[in-house]
Design an enzyme around this catalytic site. Structure first.
Site, PDB file in Angstrom:
ATOM      1  N   LYS A 115       0.827  -1.217   0.000  1.00  0.00           N
ATOM      2  CA  LYS A 115       0.000   0.000   0.000  1.00  0.00           C
ATOM      3  C   LYS A 115       0.858   1.263   0.000  1.00  0.00           C
ATOM      4  O   LYS A 115       0.451   2.276  -0.552  1.00  0.00           O
ATOM      5  CB  LYS A 115      -0.971  -0.008   1.179  1.00  0.00           C
ATOM      6  CG  LYS A 115      -2.065  -1.062   0.997  1.00  0.00           C
ATOM      7  CD  LYS A 115      -3.316  -0.794   1.796  1.00  0.00           C
ATOM      8  CE  LYS A 115      -4.413  -1.760   1.337  1.00  0.00           C
ATOM      9  NZ  LYS A 115      -5.594  -1.777   2.138  1.00  0.00           N
ATOM     10  N   LYS A 217      -5.198 -10.108  -5.970  1.00  0.00           N
ATOM     11  CA  LYS A 217      -6.430 -10.407  -5.227  1.00  0.00           C
ATOM     12  C   LYS A 217      -7.526  -9.408  -5.584  1.00  0.00           C
ATOM     13  O   LYS A 217      -7.247  -8.254  -5.920  1.00  0.00           O
ATOM     14  CB  LYS A 217      -6.168 -10.451  -3.718  1.00  0.00           C
ATOM     15  CG  LYS A 217      -6.228  -9.147  -3.008  1.00  0.00           C
ATOM     16  CD  LYS A 217      -6.306  -9.315  -1.491  1.00  0.00           C
ATOM     17  CE  LYS A 217      -6.446  -7.930  -0.878  1.00  0.00           C
ATOM     18  NZ  LYS A 217      -7.433  -7.788   0.134  1.00  0.00           N
ATOM     19  N   LYS A 220     -11.209  -3.868  -3.059  1.00  0.00           N
ATOM     20  CA  LYS A 220     -12.085  -2.692  -3.172  1.00  0.00           C
ATOM     21  C   LYS A 220     -11.362  -1.542  -3.849  1.00  0.00           C
ATOM     22  O   LYS A 220     -11.967  -0.729  -4.526  1.00  0.00           O
ATOM     23  CB  LYS A 220     -12.473  -2.173  -1.783  1.00  0.00           C
ATOM     24  CG  LYS A 220     -13.292  -3.091  -0.942  1.00  0.00           C
ATOM     25  CD  LYS A 220     -13.741  -2.314   0.307  1.00  0.00           C
ATOM     26  CE  LYS A 220     -13.819  -3.200   1.509  1.00  0.00           C
ATOM     27  NZ  LYS A 220     -12.619  -3.189   2.342  1.00  0.00           N
TER      28      LYS A 220
END
Ligand code: AQP
Length: 354
Positions: A115, A217, A220
């Site tokens: 991230k 994966k 969202k």
């Protein structure tokens, strides 16, 4: 007493549309666990500001996660459903854990690396400390079992490390108050205030992959909406996304071995199996030798049949939010009362005056 009382805790971030990965990897398990355990399910809103600070519609995002819990079958009367920021004890225990955990532990977290990307110096301090808050979310209730998708495994190992270090560092304070339980960790006997949490990762689909790239994966925050099936998608959107899902030119194999090196085919078969409550081998026995032109429409039908009752109940709950708001308020009160009992003990163990 030689065992902590079984208690299930898990959370979902209000960072966008819930998708099939969240449902199969987490929420479906939350629902199943209710029958056998005391459960606390949380909308982890404090976590949602770690990667992106400003969320223009955060209140409704929080409500929609709670609506997904309820629409999927979680009973907020028997169990507890609430949003994290309503219980300030999570943040208080997270501060303690920030002082227990080591920076090196946080730096090793793959989610932080993913991230933060290349610009780590510019990532928020909250993103680095995320696993410490996650440990606090669980341990502020001394929860013992945490149903999550495969991506959270490393964070739960860290929660165990934090619990263990707290137990050892404050061993005297824990014993002095006559608190804690004698447990064995590996071969080592430990007088523990916090339990060694057990991840519950196995389930229908611990890692659902993107429909556009079978090696990533489903997430969202993926910029491509075609990469995921959202719980709020209508039938047309589900159908379009599955029809456009990336595949390879070959048909489906009859044996599991034939899915090796074919991540997209493997993912679609895995999704079908999880939705049908069957194994991948059973699905291949049914569809082996068929082309995706046959398999995809069957997957569309099954996805719509499973998700549309949840979607319509979510829409109904979101049309008038008073019911959801009341559930979250009551859940917050119940959670606060339980967390405060633990925090009072933690304050005493550490030696804070109160
Ligand atoms: N693709 C997935 N397959 C199986 N389980 C998954 N989970 C997430 N993605 C998958 C599980 O869903 C629960 C809630 O996740 P979260 O919202 O707290 O955070 P996340 O893991 O970071 O999920 P996302 O969807 O990828 O969100 P963003 O993009 O905001 O980071 C967790 O139990 C998770 O394991």
């Amino acid at each position: 007493m030689s065992e902590f009382k079984r208690l299930v805790f898990s959370g979902v971030q209000p960072t966008g549309n819930l998708h099939l990965g969240n449902y199969l990897g987490a929420i479906k398990k939350f629902v199943a666990l209710q029958a056998e355990s005391d459960c606390i399910y949380c909308v982890v809103d404090l976590h949602s500001i770690t990667a992106q600070l400003v969320h223009p519609d955060l209140k409704n995002q929080i409500r929609s996660i709670a609506a997904a819990f309820i629409a999927s079958g979680i009973d907020p009367e028997k169990h507890i459903v609430f949003n994290q920021s309503a219980v300030p004890q999570h943040a208080e225990l997270a501060w303690v854990f920030n002082c227990v955990a080591r920076i090196g532990w946080m730096n090793r977290m793959t989610q932080f690396k993913d991230k933060a990307g290349k610009d780590r110096e510019n990532a928020s301090l909250g993103l680095l400390a995320y696993p410490s808050l996650m440990a606090a979310d669980i341990l502020v209730y001394r929860a013992t079992h945490v149903p999550v998708g495969d991506d959270q495994k490393q964070h739960l190992e860290l929660a165990r490390d934090i619990a263990m270090k707290f137990n050892l560092d404050f061993a005297e304070g824990i014993r002095q108050g006559g608190r804690g339980i004698d447990i064995t960790v590996g071969e080592e006997p430990v007088h523990a205030y916090f339990p060694m949490v057990e991840p519950l990762i196995d389930g229908p689909a611990p890692r659902v992959m993107s429909l556009r790239d079978g090696t990533k994966k489903m997430s969202k925050s993926d910029p491509s909406d075609l990469s995921r099936i959202n719980l709020m998608d209508d039938e047309d959107a589900i159908s379009k996304k599955i029809r456009k899902a990336k595949t390879d030119p070959d048909g489906l194999p009859s044996e599991l071995e034939g899915l090796k090196g074919r991540p997209e085919a493997d993912n679609l078969v895995g999704i079908y199996a999880a939705l049908a409550g069957k194994s991948k081998a059973e699905i291949l026995a049914e569809f082996g030798g068929q082309q995706f032109s046959v398999f995809k429409p069957a997957l569309v039908d099954l996805s719509i049949a499973t998700l549309s009752p949840i979607t319509s109940e979510m829409r109904r709950l979101m049309d008038d939010t008073t019911h959801i708001d009341a559930i979250l308020k009551k859940g917050g009160e119940r959670a606060r009362a339980r967390a405060e009992v633990v925090m009072n003990e933690v304050r005493d163990i550490i030696g804070f005056l109160r």
